[in-house]
Design an enzyme around this catalytic site. Structure first.
Site, PDB file in Angstrom:
ATOM      1  N   GLU A   1       1.687 -47.949  21.403  1.00 47.27           N
ATOM      2  CA  GLU A   1       1.377 -47.330  22.699  1.00 47.27           C
ATOM      3  C   GLU A   1       0.278 -48.124  23.410  1.00 47.27           C
ATOM      4  O   GLU A   1      -0.751 -48.440  22.808  1.00 47.27           O
ATOM      5  CB  GLU A   1       0.892 -45.901  22.416  1.00 47.27           C
ATOM      6  CG  GLU A   1       0.576 -45.088  23.662  1.00 47.27           C
ATOM      7  CD  GLU A   1       0.084 -43.673  23.310  1.00 47.27           C
ATOM      8  OE1 GLU A   1      -0.136 -43.399  22.107  1.00 47.27           O
ATOM      9  OE2 GLU A   1      -0.071 -42.861  24.236  1.00 47.27           O
TER      10      GLU A   1
ATOM     11  N   LYS B   1       5.059 -41.660  28.844  1.00 42.65           N
ATOM     12  CA  LYS B   1       4.813 -40.454  28.057  1.00 42.65           C
ATOM     13  C   LYS B   1       4.991 -39.216  28.929  1.00 42.65           C
ATOM     14  O   LYS B   1       4.504 -39.157  30.055  1.00 42.65           O
ATOM     15  CB  LYS B   1       3.401 -40.527  27.472  1.00 42.65           C
ATOM     16  CG  LYS B   1       3.063 -39.377  26.558  1.00 42.65           C
ATOM     17  CD  LYS B   1       2.039 -39.757  25.500  1.00 42.65           C
ATOM     18  CE  LYS B   1       0.684 -40.065  26.079  1.00 42.65           C
ATOM     19  NZ  LYS B   1      -0.293 -40.327  24.984  1.00 42.65           N
TER      20      LYS B   1
ATOM     21  N   CYS C   1       4.462 -41.494  21.655  1.00 44.17           N
ATOM     22  CA  CYS C   1       3.400 -40.756  20.948  1.00 44.17           C
ATOM     23  C   CYS C   1       3.458 -39.228  21.038  1.00 44.17           C
ATOM     24  O   CYS C   1       4.191 -38.602  20.313  1.00 44.17           O
ATOM     25  CB  CYS C   1       2.043 -41.265  21.440  1.00 44.17           C
ATOM     26  SG  CYS C   1       0.659 -40.720  20.407  1.00 44.17           S
TER      27      CYS C   1
END
Lengths: 590, 590
Positions: B44, B125, B161
């Site tokens: 990430e 995300k 994530c």
């Protein structure tokens, strides 16, 4: 139309002091009743104080908040004040099942309506601010209700703070559902010239909601935040009707003439225009208008100019930090320079000169005028003073370790910091640090030296404004200042060239550009987040841009170690700006 | 079924070092190509490092991130690596109109697929964590896309994530849309025993998504966070297939056999089950499976036990804080006690004893064994040492100001802090502080004294664990430790009774309960947020509960002034726990 007299309780709560805040709520409600008010509105989270940060994640704290609210309702009734409806902010919980990412216990930034010994209805903030000084996604879940209660024939809606600032949500629903008055408990921190923004916002939201708006704001210092009050009443067309003062407590009453409603009570879902549904809860406290009465003239407090506003904010911040943390007195180093002179003056205005202690700590590099200027301030203000020369202590260090250059300069600043901390520990004074924002931004200070202390009154004040505020204070006073001195700051401290006096003939301009140039650059880089290309396009010197950006970026660690101080600008170096310490990113000019 | 060899790049990026991170991405992609991988997955925000905090609010930073991504894509192609698809995290922007409460520039915590010199697709995300150490509502807007790309016949989905941690969103959509493999770039910080939680989570999400899952995590220290790596591959039933090591970089390759898909490319909206809609973007890189090949055996790294894990985390945190901030060496005070002994050992393991400098600073109250134990550690580890007695400096202070009791004790600690800071400024060493979590919690330390410094390696380690880690290190080593010494810590430092030695015959137990009792109580109060009633119900002594709660609450200011240090527990005193300083709330036992 129907008349209502609304009391706006612009008060200064203490964070965590639920009993004390409750006590004062009772007293002010009694005052409001004496003045014939039909409704009293307290601020956002008034019972708990605001902001309470991680305290809301403690079950016992939320329990105490809810218990206090219910006790207050009963006590108002016992003391004969039950007929007067009270709207007050507190912390509640949403009763949601735990899930990943939801704050523990699902707390609510809530407000309740108290009447006849009961908590009649509860609501909670819908829009949670999570920018600048606000971290509310960390602390709260959002509310999804909008109570509208009929009071003497008028429908009164309640929406908390941020719900005014964002589009959609409760205010939009008020516009759809219809109400005669929207009241809003707030805890909206001060920033310079925010009062203009706020009035415009209230006017706009009143027009959107289609009704008058009563905006009640907290006042007082809380760690790095200063709340300025400045409570506002506007009519349905957005015209200003009444306004409370800044930086002082005030129970403002206002008489309004508002439309009568006969809408049915019950629960009604509305599309809030932001992807969510809000349930309007309509209830009736008292259907019939009051007997007509002669309205009192509304007061609109005169507003302070920019320097008066900032100075008053700093004074209030220091006063509250000292008092709310249980200190009786402060101590600071007085160098003869303008930063410590202004800090001492703010302290004298905040808690009175008899509770201000200054230490003059000349070194081998101090100039004659430094001591003389410091002594002159002591004479003008009547603060307590002592002298503690640092040369022998510096010598003792230098016998054990060999230091030169900046390390030797830092040593002197640290010896001074240790003297102040020693006297603080011995006598219980709070140490005030005297650094300004320009120094803090560029790292022109010594870790554990001039940055040692408990509170930093001017940490968010750029150096050029330090001079402006000093001149302003020498020409002005306000009723809330405790120092009675004409021109409390020696002219020489204002006019002389700034120097840290840590080596012979040192001048700030040896290390930094002139402050007028530096402060403009810092404003563009820090407040406006301009990149290096933009800064150069805006007319800043390219070499200086590179140098100052580097100074600012590298000073992040020092700033983190600096004591808290009142926020004055949109981007202070406390809660507002957070960079990694370990960071290789540098703006470049290529 | 089709085969794929996936390379998990478990790497240690530097925050802000876009060029350096890009350089290393190229090098590791070349390694992966050499190993015959069909896909490389980086972590990430690998290109920017993670977390970058307010840097994402700078337009120039986001520009640089996007530009770097595009350059990396072109460079991979130029260097003959363009045929190997790469998934990598970076920062992008959503291109939304500004509005109140939305982070400036609408940044995205993004990931992109690079192939044949192009950025083939971008995603971001969806779930933004805003609890514990995460503040992502402040920094990002959420993504609403789910790319699924066909790679050698297999449909591969990308989810970043937190999208694994929360219910609904991209993983739920993978389950509906169908994919053969879900890959997830992560920057998930270490907490003790989090590896167990993580494996269980990956297994559960693989079953929900109905496909194998590749979880690639960052490794390395970044300010207060330590990332442990521990990258994981599970199959569609949730069985562990491969696992990378902890606290070390690793390019882990794994061969998977995965279902072939012939789903149509295009854009397809799905209800994400969390009130939002996610658009699946299906695209095809390569429709046909690779020629069958002999899979290599998968590796599952052996996991460290609790103490090995914590100790390795501290070593990595110190190594990275030193290196990434450009320091060459560290300095610390060595008292002969266990805290400074353990801190010195961690430092020696992190950067090698030749770069560790210790100062022995005996006072009039230091016992004989203190100096002897400190000297014994110097001998065992080979660190650089010097002696600087403090008595004469203390005397020099006491000639200027009269101090007694605690104020005099603090003075001694501060003289030591100033000696270390002076040597740090003179020679460029980073000062390590040596306080532990039990002290930090209760305020048993001196502001600007033992708390002066740049990094605090054991600030999140309770005292009882300080002893445990010392014993562990005397019995164990790991390949990544740079100190080559059997039993590096003198036994006497571990077994003797703890004392601050700031007055004659002082013992920690004069001021604090025994650490075994204290640490259990602190764990319940701080980590578990138990109220006083719960603490007493859990068997803690009521008087002690009141006393310790008071100590902890009043130490908030001191803790804020403490240097950063690696987070080890769920609630460290850095980013995880934030109380107001001005706070009247006290847990009570009535």
């Amino acid at each position: 139309m129907a008349q209502l007299r609304i009391a706006l309780a612009q008060m200064n709560p203490s964070v965590g002091d639920l009993d004390g805040n409750a006590e004062r709520l009772i007293a002010w409600t009694r005052d409001a009743a004496d003045r014939g008010a039909h409704l009293v509105v307290f601020t956002e989270m008034f019972l708990t104080g605001y902001p309470v940060e991680d305290l809301v994640l403690r079950t016992s704290f939320v329990d105490a908040s809810i218990r206090t609210l219910e006790e207050v309702a009963r006590r108002l009734e016992r003391e004969g004040l039950g007929d007067l409806p009270v709207v007050v902010g507190y912390v509640d919980r949403a009763g949601l099942a735990p899930r990943v990412g939801q704050p523990k216990g699902a707390p609510l930034d809530a407000a309740a309506l108290l009447h006849k010994g009961e908590v009649v209805t509860r609501t909670a903030k819908h829009h949670l601010p999570n920018y600048g000084v606000f971290d509310e996604y960390r602390y709260f879940v959002r509310g999804d209700r909008l109570p509208i209660f009929r009071l003497h024939g008028v429908d009164v809606a309640i929406a908390v703070c941020e719900d005014l600032w964002q589009e959609g949500g409760p205010v939009a629903v008020v516009g759809q559902a219809g109400a005669g008055l929207l009241i809003s408990p707030n805890a909206s921190p001060y920033e310079k010239e925010k009062d203009d923004v706020r009035l415009e916002l209230c006017a706009r939201r009143a027009r959107e909601a289609g009704c008058a708006l009563v905006y009640v704001n907290q006042v007082g210092g809380q760690d790095e935040l200063v709340f300025d009050g400045d409570s506002i009443v506007v009519d349905a067309s957005g015209e200003l009707v009444a306004r409370a003062g800044q930086f002082r407590e005030e129970l403002l009453t206002v008489d309004l003439e508002l439309p009568v409603s006969d809408a049915e009570p019950g629960f009604f879902p509305y599309d809030a225009g932001d992807g969510s549904t809000i349930t309007v809860e309509r209830l009736v406290l008292s259907p019939d208008p009051v007997e007509p009465y002669e309205p009192a003239p509304a007061t609109i407090a005169e507003h302070l100019d920019l320097h008066g506003e900032v100075y008053a904010a700093l004074v209030l911040a220091v006063r509250d930090y000292v008092a709310k943390n249980g200190f009786q007195s402060v101590i600071l180093g007085l160098s003869g320079g303008i930063d410590s002179a202004l800090t001492a003056t703010i302290a004298s205005d905040a808690i009175g000169p008899s509770r201000v202690n200054v230490v003059l700590m000349p070194s081998r590099y101090s100039s004659d005028h430094s001591l003389a200027d410091a002594e002159e301030l002591v004479r003008r203000q009547g603060v307590n003073s002592r002298i503690a020369p640092i040369a022998d202590i510096v010598d003792a260090f230098e016998k054990e370790i060999e230091l030169s250059g900046l390390a030797a300069e830092n040593l002197q600043a640290r010896v001074r910091g240790m003297i102040l901390m020693g006297l603080s520990n011995q006598h219980g004074h709070l140490v005030l640090t005297t650094g300004n924002k320009s120094e803090l931004a560029t790292g022109y200070s010594t870790l554990y030296g001039d940055s040692a202390g408990g509170f930093a009154p001017i940490k968010d004040v750029p150096k050029t404004m330090v001079w402006e505020l000093s001149r302003w204070r020498n020409a002005n006073s306000l009723p809330q200042f405790l120092l009675d001195a004409k021109t409390p700051i020696p002219e020489n401290s204002i006019t002389k060239e700034p120097s840290a006096e840590l080596r012979p003939d040192q001048r700030d301009t040896d290390s930094l550009p002139p402050y007028e140039i530096l402060d403009r650059l810092l404003d563009d880089y820090v407040e406006k987040d301009m990149g290096s290309k933009e800064l150069i396009a805006a007319g800043h010197d390219p070499e200086l841009v590179t140098r100052v950006i580097r100074l600012v970026d590298l000073a992040e660690y020092k700033r983190r170690q600096y004591p808290p101080g009142p926020k004055i600008t949109p981007k202070n170096f406390g809660r507002d700006r957070r960079l990694p310490i370990t960071n290789r990113w540098r703006e470049t000019t290529d």
